[in-house]
Design a protein around this motif. Structure first.
Motif, PDB file in Angstrom:
ATOM      1  N   VAL A 246       0.848  -1.189   0.000  1.00  0.00           N
ATOM      2  CA  VAL A 246       0.000   0.000   0.000  1.00  0.00           C
ATOM      3  C   VAL A 246       0.889   1.247   0.000  1.00  0.00           C
ATOM      4  CG1 VAL A 246      -1.748   1.302   1.271  1.00  0.00           C
ATOM      5  CG2 VAL A 246      -1.861  -1.200   1.187  1.00  0.00           C
ATOM      6  N   ALA A 247       0.814   2.027  -1.060  1.00  0.00           N
ATOM      7  CA  ALA A 247       1.578   3.270  -1.150  1.00  0.00           C
ATOM      8  C   ALA A 247       1.027   4.279  -0.149  1.00  0.00           C
ATOM      9  CB  ALA A 247       1.511   3.825  -2.560  1.00  0.00           C
ATOM     10  N   THR A 248       1.928   4.999   0.525  1.00  0.00           N
ATOM     11  CA  THR A 248       1.517   5.966   1.535  1.00  0.00           C
ATOM     12  C   THR A 248       2.074   7.361   1.289  1.00  0.00           C
ATOM     13  OG1 THR A 248       3.420   5.549   2.961  1.00  0.00           O
ATOM     14  CG2 THR A 248       1.497   4.118   3.260  1.00  0.00           C
TER      15      THR A 248
ATOM     16  N   GLU B  56       9.243   3.757  13.192  1.00  0.00           N
ATOM     17  CA  GLU B  56      10.410   4.317  13.873  1.00  0.00           C
ATOM     18  C   GLU B  56      10.686   5.765  13.489  1.00  0.00           C
ATOM     19  OE1 GLU B  56      11.447   2.908  16.303  1.00  0.00           O
ATOM     20  OE2 GLU B  56      11.481   0.733  16.092  1.00  0.00           O
ATOM     21  N   THR B  57       9.917   6.321  12.570  1.00  0.00           N
ATOM     22  CA  THR B  57      10.008   7.749  12.262  1.00  0.00           C
ATOM     23  C   THR B  57       8.685   8.445  12.575  1.00  0.00           C
ATOM     24  OG1 THR B  57       9.465   7.317   9.925  1.00  0.00           O
ATOM     25  CG2 THR B  57      11.794   7.448  10.511  1.00  0.00           C
ATOM     26  N   GLY B  58       7.876   7.840  13.446  1.00  0.00           N
ATOM     27  CA  GLY B  58       6.658   8.486  13.909  1.00  0.00           C
ATOM     28  C   GLY B  58       5.404   8.147  13.132  1.00  0.00           C
ATOM     29  N   SER B  59       5.481   7.193  12.192  1.00  0.00           N
ATOM     30  CA  SER B  59       4.313   6.754  11.407  1.00  0.00           C
ATOM     31  C   SER B  59       3.549   7.937  10.803  1.00  0.00           C
ATOM     32  CB  SER B  59       3.370   5.907  12.272  1.00  0.00           C
ATOM     33  OG  SER B  59       3.991   4.723  12.691  1.00  0.00           O
ATOM     34  N   PRO B  60       4.228   8.819  10.071  1.00  0.00           N
ATOM     35  CA  PRO B  60       3.533  10.009   9.556  1.00  0.00           C
ATOM     36  C   PRO B  60       2.449   9.703   8.537  1.00  0.00           C
ATOM     37  CG  PRO B  60       5.723   9.812   8.587  1.00  0.00           C
ATOM     38  CD  PRO B  60       5.651   8.801   9.672  1.00  0.00           C
ATOM     39  N   ASN B  61       2.511   8.529   7.895  1.00  0.00           N
ATOM     40  CA  ASN B  61       1.538   8.201   6.850  1.00  0.00           C
ATOM     41  C   ASN B  61       0.656   7.014   7.198  1.00  0.00           C
ATOM     42  OD1 ASN B  61       2.439  10.138   4.679  1.00  0.00           O
ATOM     43  ND2 ASN B  61       4.354   9.034   5.004  1.00  0.00           N
ATOM     44  N   LEU B  62       0.694   6.572   8.467  1.00  0.00           N
ATOM     45  CA  LEU B  62      -0.076   5.391   8.836  1.00  0.00           C
ATOM     46  C   LEU B  62      -1.578   5.632   8.687  1.00  0.00           C
ATOM     47  CD1 LEU B  62      -0.239   2.512   9.941  1.00  0.00           C
ATOM     48  CD2 LEU B  62      -0.111   3.478  12.256  1.00  0.00           C
ATOM     49  N   ALA B  63      -2.051   6.792   9.088  1.00  0.00           N
ATOM     50  CA  ALA B  63      -3.489   7.070   8.985  1.00  0.00           C
ATOM     51  C   ALA B  63      -3.967   6.965   7.542  1.00  0.00           C
ATOM     52  CB  ALA B  63      -3.803   8.456   9.549  1.00  0.00           C
ATOM     53  N   LYS B  64      -3.115   7.386   6.607  1.00  0.00           N
ATOM     54  CA  LYS B  64      -3.468   7.299   5.186  1.00  0.00           C
ATOM     55  C   LYS B  64      -3.657   5.841   4.777  1.00  0.00           C
ATOM     56  CE  LYS B  64      -1.144  10.011   2.561  1.00  0.00           C
ATOM     57  NZ  LYS B  64      -0.042  10.599   1.755  1.00  0.00           N
ATOM     58  N   ALA B  65      -2.794   4.961   5.251  1.00  0.00           N
ATOM     59  CA  ALA B  65      -2.926   3.536   4.940  1.00  0.00           C
ATOM     60  C   ALA B  65      -4.161   2.948   5.611  1.00  0.00           C
ATOM     61  CB  ALA B  65      -1.674   2.786   5.383  1.00  0.00           C
TER      62      ALA B  65
ATOM     63  N   ILE C  52      -0.939   3.969  17.834  1.00  0.00           N
ATOM     64  CA  ILE C  52      -2.187   3.216  17.883  1.00  0.00           C
ATOM     65  C   ILE C  52      -3.402   4.119  17.657  1.00  0.00           C
ATOM     66  CG2 ILE C  52      -3.512   1.565  19.255  1.00  0.00           C
ATOM     67  CD1 ILE C  52      -0.702   0.652  18.365  1.00  0.00           C
ATOM     68  N   ALA C  53      -3.238   5.430  17.893  1.00  0.00           N
ATOM     69  CA  ALA C  53      -4.355   6.341  17.657  1.00  0.00           C
ATOM     70  C   ALA C  53      -4.790   6.347  16.201  1.00  0.00           C
ATOM     71  CB  ALA C  53      -3.975   7.759  18.092  1.00  0.00           C
ATOM     72  N   ALA C  54      -3.931   5.923  15.295  1.00  0.00           N
ATOM     73  CA  ALA C  54      -4.342   5.815  13.897  1.00  0.00           C
ATOM     74  C   ALA C  54      -5.539   4.890  13.748  1.00  0.00           C
ATOM     75  CB  ALA C  54      -3.175   5.308  13.042  1.00  0.00           C
ATOM     76  N   PHE C  55      -5.676   3.940  14.657  1.00  0.00           N
ATOM     77  CA  PHE C  55      -6.801   3.002  14.600  1.00  0.00           C
ATOM     78  C   PHE C  55      -7.981   3.491  15.450  1.00  0.00           C
ATOM     79  CE2 PHE C  55      -2.841   0.597  14.084  1.00  0.00           C
ATOM     80  CZ  PHE C  55      -3.033   0.138  12.789  1.00  0.00           C
ATOM     81  N   THR C  56      -7.713   3.905  16.691  1.00  0.00           N
ATOM     82  CA  THR C  56      -8.817   4.347  17.535  1.00  0.00           C
ATOM     83  C   THR C  56      -9.440   5.632  16.994  1.00  0.00           C
ATOM     84  OG1 THR C  56      -7.159   5.338  19.005  1.00  0.00           O
ATOM     85  CG2 THR C  56      -8.076   3.216  19.655  1.00  0.00           C
ATOM     86  N   ASP C  57      -8.633   6.495  16.377  1.00  0.00           N
ATOM     87  CA  ASP C  57      -9.166   7.748  15.844  1.00  0.00           C
ATOM     88  C   ASP C  57      -9.803   7.571  14.469  1.00  0.00           C
ATOM     89  OD1 ASP C  57      -8.159   8.855  18.113  1.00  0.00           O
ATOM     90  OD2 ASP C  57      -6.670  10.124  17.145  1.00  0.00           O
ATOM     91  N   GLU C  58      -9.099   6.888  13.576  1.00  0.00           N
ATOM     92  CA  GLU C  58      -9.584   6.763  12.201  1.00  0.00           C
ATOM     93  C   GLU C  58     -10.706   5.734  12.071  1.00  0.00           C
ATOM     94  OE1 GLU C  58      -8.717   8.616   9.660  1.00  0.00           O
ATOM     95  OE2 GLU C  58      -7.202   9.738  10.777  1.00  0.00           O
ATOM     96  N   LEU C  59     -10.621   4.636  12.848  1.00  0.00           N
ATOM     97  CA  LEU C  59     -11.577   3.543  12.696  1.00  0.00           C
ATOM     98  C   LEU C  59     -12.572   3.449  13.847  1.00  0.00           C
ATOM     99  CD1 LEU C  59      -9.115   0.769  11.437  1.00  0.00           C
ATOM    100  CD2 LEU C  59     -10.583   2.256  10.066  1.00  0.00           C
ATOM    101  N   ASP C  60     -12.268   4.114  14.968  1.00  0.00           N
ATOM    102  CA  ASP C  60     -13.141   4.081  16.143  1.00  0.00           C
ATOM    103  C   ASP C  60     -13.400   2.647  16.598  1.00  0.00           C
ATOM    104  OD1 ASP C  60     -14.704   5.109  18.185  1.00  0.00           O
ATOM    105  OD2 ASP C  60     -16.534   5.093  16.993  1.00  0.00           O
ATOM    106  N   VAL C  61     -12.295   1.898  16.786  1.00  0.00           N
ATOM    107  CA  VAL C  61     -12.391   0.525  17.247  1.00  0.00           C
ATOM    108  C   VAL C  61     -11.450   0.334  18.438  1.00  0.00           C
ATOM    109  CG1 VAL C  61     -13.050  -0.404  14.998  1.00  0.00           C
ATOM    110  CG2 VAL C  61     -10.623  -0.269  15.606  1.00  0.00           C
ATOM    111  N   PRO C  62     -11.728  -0.624  19.317  1.00  0.00           N
ATOM    112  CA  PRO C  62     -10.830  -0.883  20.446  1.00  0.00           C
ATOM    113  C   PRO C  62      -9.536  -1.535  19.985  1.00  0.00           C
ATOM    114  CG  PRO C  62     -12.615  -2.483  20.415  1.00  0.00           C
ATOM    115  CD  PRO C  62     -12.932  -1.475  19.351  1.00  0.00           C
ATOM    116  N   CYS C  63      -8.462  -1.256  20.723  1.00  0.00           N
ATOM    117  CA  CYS C  63      -7.132  -1.782  20.396  1.00  0.00           C
ATOM    118  C   CYS C  63      -6.531  -2.453  21.625  1.00  0.00           C
ATOM    119  CB  CYS C  63      -6.214  -0.660  19.913  1.00  0.00           C
ATOM    120  SG  CYS C  63      -6.739   0.133  18.382  1.00  0.00           S
ATOM    121  N   TYR C  64      -5.905  -3.598  21.411  1.00  0.00           N
ATOM    122  CA  TYR C  64      -5.346  -4.387  22.508  1.00  0.00           C
ATOM    123  C   TYR C  64      -3.895  -4.758  22.201  1.00  0.00           C
ATOM    124  CZ  TYR C  64     -10.203  -4.886  23.900  1.00  0.00           C
ATOM    125  OH  TYR C  64     -11.488  -4.621  24.278  1.00  0.00           O
ATOM    126  N   GLY C  65      -3.004  -4.410  23.126  1.00  0.00           N
ATOM    127  CA  GLY C  65      -1.611  -4.805  22.989  1.00  0.00           C
ATOM    128  C   GLY C  65      -1.328  -6.084  23.747  1.00  0.00           C
TER     129      GLY C  65
END
Length: 448
Positions: free
Chosen positions: A59-61, A153-162, A394-407
């Motif tokens: 997936v290009a980001t 390791e560089t702060g996931s600047p494009n994770l939300a886009k993916a 992890i906020a890329a998931f709780t914010d973008e998808l509004d789903v619970p996250c478990y480590g």
């Protein structure tokens, strides 16, 4: 025979090939900060997804790509997203490594090398858990998406886009960081966010002799100290209006989980050479790790370390703030700017990196299933941690998808992530494979 026992047998019977697969993954450099090995690592990661029965996609980001693998499960089964990252930190000082960082070395029940615990060994255990389920049961109990980030390791600047390109899951499971400092297994419900910034104060055009100019030329170091004292008082209270307005109080379930966490505070403090905790008083050890903070990371007068008897011309403070549930980095940055505009307009504010916090409540539907599955696979009841003290994207998931996250961390406390001689205890790797499988089964049972 239960599923956990079957997967343990599966791991034992295939251990040489599984460790060889781990070694090959560690041997592939993937340093996102410099680009070393990243293209080859993406190809390697795609093959790992394919070998685990997933349909892979790159997936290009706009930065280093995300690697996504998907697999269908029973039609009405829960959809689980598994998150990890395939990039690693730079090796750092090579002379401090006992073995080369990208030549995995198995010794004393551990494997040493960059990325062993952070994060290749942990997400590989998740992938192998899926592979074990397929071979043992003929399929997966849940619908699964795996996302391997190339820029964590560089702060996931494009994770939300993916993330926006993915089908919405029911929950996210991630494995990163070490287990609880006691060595006990743990399940983590959230992470603190972070903002970083600099405060810069300028004085004269050049450095001045303190005898000739002391008491005449403005001293930016004193000005900076006074500004900082106006941002946090001696009792530990942050004095920036609006900084903590959005903080959501801990829930009853979070407070109950904190009370169950073992800690010997005097022993912990003695281990770092101090006798007391930061103000404010009256807060428990773990309660402090679930609240926002304001830290000064360094103070300097840009004097090249010479410490001469001068009036400096520039003073700089590097700072960070850890954020908790409800806070947003953009609001915190705005609060700092507003504070400086009112109280210190002469101070230059230089914002740095930012990452929002993520929070999942213990009361959420899937919590008991993840705890039950982790206990079955790891062989001990895991501690429930409301939040890590540190930050992950992890906020890329709780914010973008509004789903619970478990480590579900699968690395030893002394993994030395980001440092020389990073390592992973092999027993955690083996147990992690079993836990990856049993957590999937427990989630499927909860979803029925």
């Amino acid at each position: 025979m239960g599923l956990a026992e079957q997967v343990r047998d599966w791991v034992r019977d295939r251990e040489p090939e599984l460790l060889a697969e781990l070694a090959a993954w560690i041997a592939q450099p993937s340093v996102s900060r410099t680009g070393e090995g990243m293209a080859e690592a993406a190809a390697h990661g795609v093959e790992l997804l394919r070998r685990s029965g997933l349909t892979p996609e790159v997936v290009a980001t706009g930065g280093w790509p995300a690697l996504v693998g998907t697999a269908p499960g029973p039609p009405d089964a829960p959809h689980v997203l598994i998150y990890g990252h395939y990039d690693v930190q730079p090796a750092g000082p090579l002379h401090e490594w006992l073995s080369p960082p990208f030549e995995p070395d198995f010794r004393d029940g551990r494997v040493y090398g960059r990325g062993t615990g952070d994060n290749k060994g942990q997400h590989l255990a998740q992938l192998l858990g899926l592979r074990a389920l397929r071979e043992i049961t003929g399929g997966l109990p849940c619908r699964v998406t795996v996302l391997l980030d190339g820029e964590e390791e560089t702060g996931s600047p494009n994770l939300a886009k993916a993330v926006r390109q993915l089908a919405k899951p029911d929950l996210v499971v991630w494995s990163d960081g070490p287990v609880h400092e006691s060595g006990r297994a743990s399940v983590v419900l959230g992470v603190r966010g972070i903002v970083t910034f600099e405060l810069r104060v300028r004085g004269a055009d050049d450095v001045l002799h303190s005898g000739n100019w002391g008491g005449v030329a403005p001293n930016p170091a004193w000005r900076l100290v006074q500004v900082l004292a106006g941002m946090r008082d001696a009792r530990g209270n942050v004095l920036i209006d609006g900084f903590a307005d959005d903080v959501v109080p801990l829930s009853p379930g979070e407070r109950a989980a904190l009370e169950e966490l073992p800690v010997d505070v005097p022993e912990v403090l003695a281990g770092i050479g101090v006798t007391g905790m930061e103000p404010p008083t009256g807060l428990g050890f773990y309660e402090r790790l679930t609240g926002p903070t304001f830290s000064i990371n360094s103070l300097t007068c840009e004097d090249a370390g010479e410490h001469r008897t001068v009036v400096p011309n520039v003073a700089v403070a590097k700072c960070d703030m850890r954020l908790v549930g409800g806070q947003r980095s953009e609001n915190v940055f705005a609060a700092i700017r507003a504070h400086l505009a009112r109280h210190a307009p002469d101070v230059e504010f230089v914002p740095g990196g930012a990452m929002n916090p993520s929070r999942t409540l213990p009361e959420t539907r899937w919590t008991r299933a993840v705890l039950r599955g982790a206990e079955a696979g790891l062989g001990e009841p895991p501690l429930l941690l409301p939040a890590l003290g540190g930050s992950l994207p992890i906020a890329a998931f709780t914010d973008e998808l509004d789903v619970p996250c478990y480590g579900v961390p699968l690395a030893n406390v002394d993994e030395h992530n980001h440092a020389p001689n990073e390592n992973l205890v092999l027993d955690w790797f083996r147990r992690g494979i079993v836990a990856a499988a049993t957590v999937q089964r427990a989630i499927a049972e909860e979803g029925r």
